[in-house]
Design an enzyme around this catalytic site. Structure first.
Site, PDB file in Angstrom:
ATOM      1  N   GLU A 114      79.447 157.005  69.748  1.00  0.00           N
ATOM      2  CA  GLU A 114      80.978 157.416  69.153  1.00  0.00           C
ATOM      3  C   GLU A 114      81.051 156.959  67.681  1.00  0.00           C
ATOM      4  OE1 GLU A 114      83.970 156.314  71.983  1.00  0.00           O
ATOM      5  OE2 GLU A 114      82.946 157.127  73.644  1.00  0.00           O
ATOM      6  N   LYS A 116      82.457 154.307  65.334  1.00  0.00           N
ATOM      7  CA  LYS A 116      83.220 152.982  65.575  1.00  0.00           C
ATOM      8  C   LYS A 116      84.355 153.050  64.572  1.00  0.00           C
ATOM      9  CE  LYS A 116      82.781 147.859  66.336  1.00  0.00           C
ATOM     10  NZ  LYS A 116      84.313 147.983  65.974  1.00  0.00           N
ATOM     11  N   ASP A 118      87.400 152.042  62.584  1.00  0.00           N
ATOM     12  CA  ASP A 118      87.677 150.783  62.029  1.00  0.00           C
ATOM     13  C   ASP A 118      89.261 150.691  61.921  1.00  0.00           C
ATOM     14  OD1 ASP A 118      87.637 148.328  60.779  1.00  0.00           O
ATOM     15  OD2 ASP A 118      87.040 149.011  58.907  1.00  0.00           O
ATOM     16  N   TYR A 223      93.612 157.711  67.995  1.00  0.00           N
ATOM     17  CA  TYR A 223      92.098 158.088  68.800  1.00  0.00           C
ATOM     18  C   TYR A 223      92.006 157.470  70.055  1.00  0.00           C
ATOM     19  CZ  TYR A 223      90.649 161.063  64.692  1.00  0.00           C
ATOM     20  OH  TYR A 223      90.237 161.947  63.764  1.00  0.00           O
ATOM     21  N   LYS A 314      76.728 148.144  64.143  1.00  0.00           N
ATOM     22  CA  LYS A 314      77.482 147.948  62.891  1.00  0.00           C
ATOM     23  C   LYS A 314      76.427 148.236  61.829  1.00  0.00           C
ATOM     24  CE  LYS A 314      81.018 145.166  64.125  1.00  0.00           C
ATOM     25  NZ  LYS A 314      81.492 143.731  64.159  1.00  0.00           N
ATOM     26  N   CYS A 408      87.682 122.429  29.757  1.00  0.00           N
ATOM     27  CA  CYS A 408      88.563 123.099  30.634  1.00  0.00           C
ATOM     28  C   CYS A 408      89.030 124.380  29.822  1.00  0.00           C
ATOM     29  CB  CYS A 408      89.729 122.397  31.129  1.00  0.00           C
ATOM     30  SG  CYS A 408      91.300 123.638  31.829  1.00  0.00           S
ATOM     31  N   CYS A 411      92.909 123.828  29.041  1.00  0.00           N
ATOM     32  CA  CYS A 411      93.618 122.582  28.075  1.00  0.00           C
ATOM     33  C   CYS A 411      92.508 121.772  27.409  1.00  0.00           C
ATOM     34  CB  CYS A 411      94.362 121.864  29.382  1.00  0.00           C
ATOM     35  SG  CYS A 411      93.139 120.969  30.313  1.00  0.00           S
ATOM     36  N   CYS A 426      88.747 120.288  36.385  1.00  0.00           N
ATOM     37  CA  CYS A 426      89.470 120.018  35.432  1.00  0.00           C
ATOM     38  C   CYS A 426      90.432 118.655  35.852  1.00  0.00           C
ATOM     39  CB  CYS A 426      90.319 121.057  34.706  1.00  0.00           C
ATOM     40  SG  CYS A 426      91.561 120.463  33.634  1.00  0.00           S
ATOM     41  N   CYS A 432      97.493 120.089  32.818  1.00  0.00           N
ATOM     42  CA  CYS A 432      96.741 121.457  32.669  1.00  0.00           C
ATOM     43  C   CYS A 432      97.738 122.377  33.099  1.00  0.00           C
ATOM     44  CB  CYS A 432      95.534 121.415  33.266  1.00  0.00           C
ATOM     45  SG  CYS A 432      94.661 122.984  33.196  1.00  0.00           S
TER      46      CYS A 432
END
Ligand code: IVH
Length: 673
Positions: A114, A116, A118, A223, A314, A408, A411, A426, A432
């Site tokens: 069948e 599967k 989800d 289902y 799967k 950074c 800054c 940073c 900052c």
């Protein structure tokens, strides 16, 4: 970490966390495959040394926990899960196991293969052919009662045809229709609402709505795929006969279910399904293979959490190619600077991907990325897409290699590499702007102080105008200050001030999480609040005491202790307290046995607390919140415009509390009253 005991304990806590993220929050961080790999590793360790098997190991039970607002739904027969297979070799092994258990005389086994589905697993109970109630899977023993929502789904029969049995529980999946999902997301986007991440999350979110009117009209299907209880007298010989009977009763049964012979038939059927997958109007993530004959199913029986007669195959995660157009560096709340891949938009695993994280320096080095490279992108299940590898070509060597910036990007402060965590940070925490913005957004977010109206745009403005630098500044905001901002009218300013004021009563666990202590998420914050009961006790705790808390290891304990020892953080906590933020000692009642066994019903609008917050405080103190008043109700907490529940409480002589009385009860040392 090579000590098996430590590894097993870590695996248990990680698996439980991921299971909560997946089942309760619908916010998985890792793919099913990664989860399964960790699960298998734990199983192997536990099999090698059964003494490692912890009471809370996920191998000892089936799933997560039911959430508060909906009534519990008890499954008379537990809803089990399936073992997984990821290859035809593993399907072969499954078939061999089936033969071995049946004693070798079974011949070629007939299987039903069948899709599967989800979706969201459900059970629906029928008595004398009438739908009585239905609920989610939950932890397999107890889920949530969602009868009110199930009834709104057209493909759920309210009454069964064809001489139904006295009692029947039908199991199946609730699925979102894909075209309907897209259309709904477009509508949501147009009206300024957030898009749903994917159909499964949308189905889960929808089914957990308290108000069935929110569900009606959403394109959901049910289902049927298996039975829990089937009363005696039903003479059905096989899975395929059951499927046919489901259809006669009036359920939707998947037309792609196929009965095949032996493992060769199974492999062919799974391949056929794979080819149909992208044309389906709903999502599937594999195939379920079931021994068809019930007599054989019975002979095979069960191992702890799954039947020996079935297995879930799967599909491997979908993988596609696209071009890396750019890499940008984004600064997070804790200063971590993360590379983000900007990809030429591509569809993978049901979503369009244009950006995804590249995590850190190590990952950049592993991938050896250049802007302009063709890359392979994978998306497994619900998780964020991943750049798997570069597709080698001649141009690669000539293109500029992606490197971390020295400073950074927000800054300019020099970045430092945190060797322990592989993160690059940073260090300019308070200066900052990116870090300040993220810290405030985190503080105001739904799971923390839940301040409506304090979203990205507002926070940008407040930080930009220098009005907010630390969380406590939020409680210093005045109407005047807000009215001085761009495009902020009196009404929205007033709403924001109100939201800020009422956020002060969220409770200790939420404040602890809002503080943004590294490694302290929702469940750790809750554990800390429960164990220490007050912010003062938590501030005074040393790493040793912290580590004594169940589920808290060295890293978290050190992080909390370091945070609490920092003067600036202590001042910030005092500032919050002096501005009226409540660090309510919610654990006092619980540790004394408190409200365990007491059932509360909330009705009407409370003056300060939102309903979910009141529920959270009650539960934190050990009580239970229910949706309807009965003789078992201990207290009804009534606010303004309370209606029939209040009347019922008076009729049944149930104690009635207002918000203040409830808070007093929760704070009382013994929880008595
Ligand atoms: S039969 C003993 N059939 O997959 C379990 N399950 O891990 C019998 N699922 O939670 C389940 N499609 O909700 C079965 N065609 C199908 C299915 C299916 C999806 C879900 C099921 C369960 C999970 C198994």
């Amino acid at each position: 970490m090579t000590d098996p005991r430590q590894r097993a304990a870590w695996l248990v806590s990680e698996l439980n966390r991921h299971s909560r993220l997946y089942h309760e929050n619908n916010e998985p961080e890792i793919s099913d495959q990664e989860y399964d790999a960790l699960y298998r590793e734990l199983e192997t360790l536990e099999e090698a040394d059964p003494a490692l098997r912890l009471a809370d190991s996920p191998t000892q039970r089936v799933g997560g926990q039911a959430s508060a607002a909906l009534e519990p739904f008890v499954h008379e027969v537990p809803m089990l899960s399936l073992q997984n297979a990821f290859s035809s070799a593993e399907l072969d092994e499954f078939d061999t196991r089936v033969h071995r258990h049946l004693g070798g005389s079974a011949g070629v086994i007939e299987y039903q293969v069948e899709p599967k589905l989800d979706g969201l697993a459900m059970e629906i109970v029928y008595e004398d052919g009438l739908l009585i109630r239905g609920g989610t899977r939950g932890d397999g023993q107890v889920g949530e009662d969602v009868t009110h929502n199930l009834r709104t789904i057209p493909s759920v029969p309210l009454r069964l045809n064809d001489a139904p049995p006295g009692r029947l529980s039908v199991r199946g999946e609730v699925l979102f229709d894909l075209p309907g999902f897209e259309a709904m997301n477009e509508r949501r986007e147009r009206s300024g609402e957030k898009r749903f991440e994917n159909p499964r999350n949308a189905a889960a979110g929808t089914m957990r709505q308290l108000d069935p009117r929110m569900v009606q009209g959403r394109p959901l299907w049910f289902y049927a795929h298996s039975a829990g209880l089937l009363s005696v007298g039903m003479r059905l010989g096989s899975q395929s006969e059951l499927s046919a009977q489901f259809a006669r009763w009036g359920f939707r049964v998947n037309p792609l279910n196929a009965v095949v012979d032996g493992v060769a038939g199974v492999v062919a059927a799974i391949e056929a399904l794979r080819q149909r997958r992208s044309t389906l109007d709903y999502e599937i993530d594999g195939a379920v293979v079931k021994v068809n004959a019930f007599a054989l199913q019975e002979a095979l029986g069960f191992v702890t959490r799954s039947p020996r007669w079935a297995i879930a195959y799967k599909y491997p995660p979908e993988r596609v190619r696209t071009v890396l157009d750019d890499v940008i560096f984004s600064v997070g709340r804790t200063g971590a600077v993360t590379p983000v891949a900007c990809l030429r938009p591509v569809r993978v695993g049901g979503v369009t991907v244009s950006r995804t994280t590249l995590h850190n320096q190590d990952e950049l080095a592993r991938l050896d990325l250049c802007v302009g490279d063709t890359v392979e992108v994978e998306r497994a299940g619900d998780v964020i897409p991943k750049v798997v590898q570069v597709v080698p070509d001649e141009g690669h060597a000539l293109r500029p290699r992606v490197r971390y910036p020295e400073g950074c990007p927000e800054c300019g402060t020099g970045l430092i590499r945190d060797a322990e965590e592989a993160a690059t940070r940073c260090p300019n925490e308070l200066g900052c702007p990116a870090q300040v913005r993220r810290a405030i957004l985190h503080f105001a977010s739904r799971l923390c102080m839940d301040i409506e109206g304090l979203g990205e745009r507002m926070v940008d403005q407040l930080v930009g105008a220098g009005l907010v630098r630390v969380p406590s500044d939020v409680y210093r905001l005045s109407m005047e200050a807000l009215l001085g901002l761009d495009r902020v009218g009196r009404l929205s300013a007033q709403n924001l001030v109100n939201a800020i004021m009422s956020s002060r009563a969220r409770g200790l666990d939420r404040v602890v999480m809002a503080l943004g202590i590294r490694h302290v998420g929702e469940s750790t914050a809750r554990d800390l609040a429960r164990r220490f009961g007050s912010i003062d006790a938590l501030m005074a705790a040393g790493p040793g005491e912290l580590q004594a808390v169940d589920g808290i290891g060295e890293v978290v304990a050190t992080s909390v202790a370091t945070f609490m020892a920092n003067d600036r953080n202590r001042q910030e906590i005092e500032a919050l307290r002096s501005l009226g933020v409540q660090f309510a000692p919610i654990a006092a009642a619980r540790s004394a046995g408190g409200l365990v066994g007491r059932v509360f019903v909330l009705t009407g609008t409370l003056p300060n607390l939102a309903r979910e917050d009141a529920a959270r405080l009650i539960e934190a103190a050990g009580g239970k919140v229910s949706g309807s008043v009965s003789k078992k109700t201990s207290y009804v907490v009534a606010g303004s415009e309370a209606g029939s529940k209040l009347e019922k409480a008076r009729e049944l002589n149930v104690a009635i509390l207002d918000e203040a009385a409830m808070l007093a009860l929760l704070a009382a040392p013994s929880g008595a009253g």
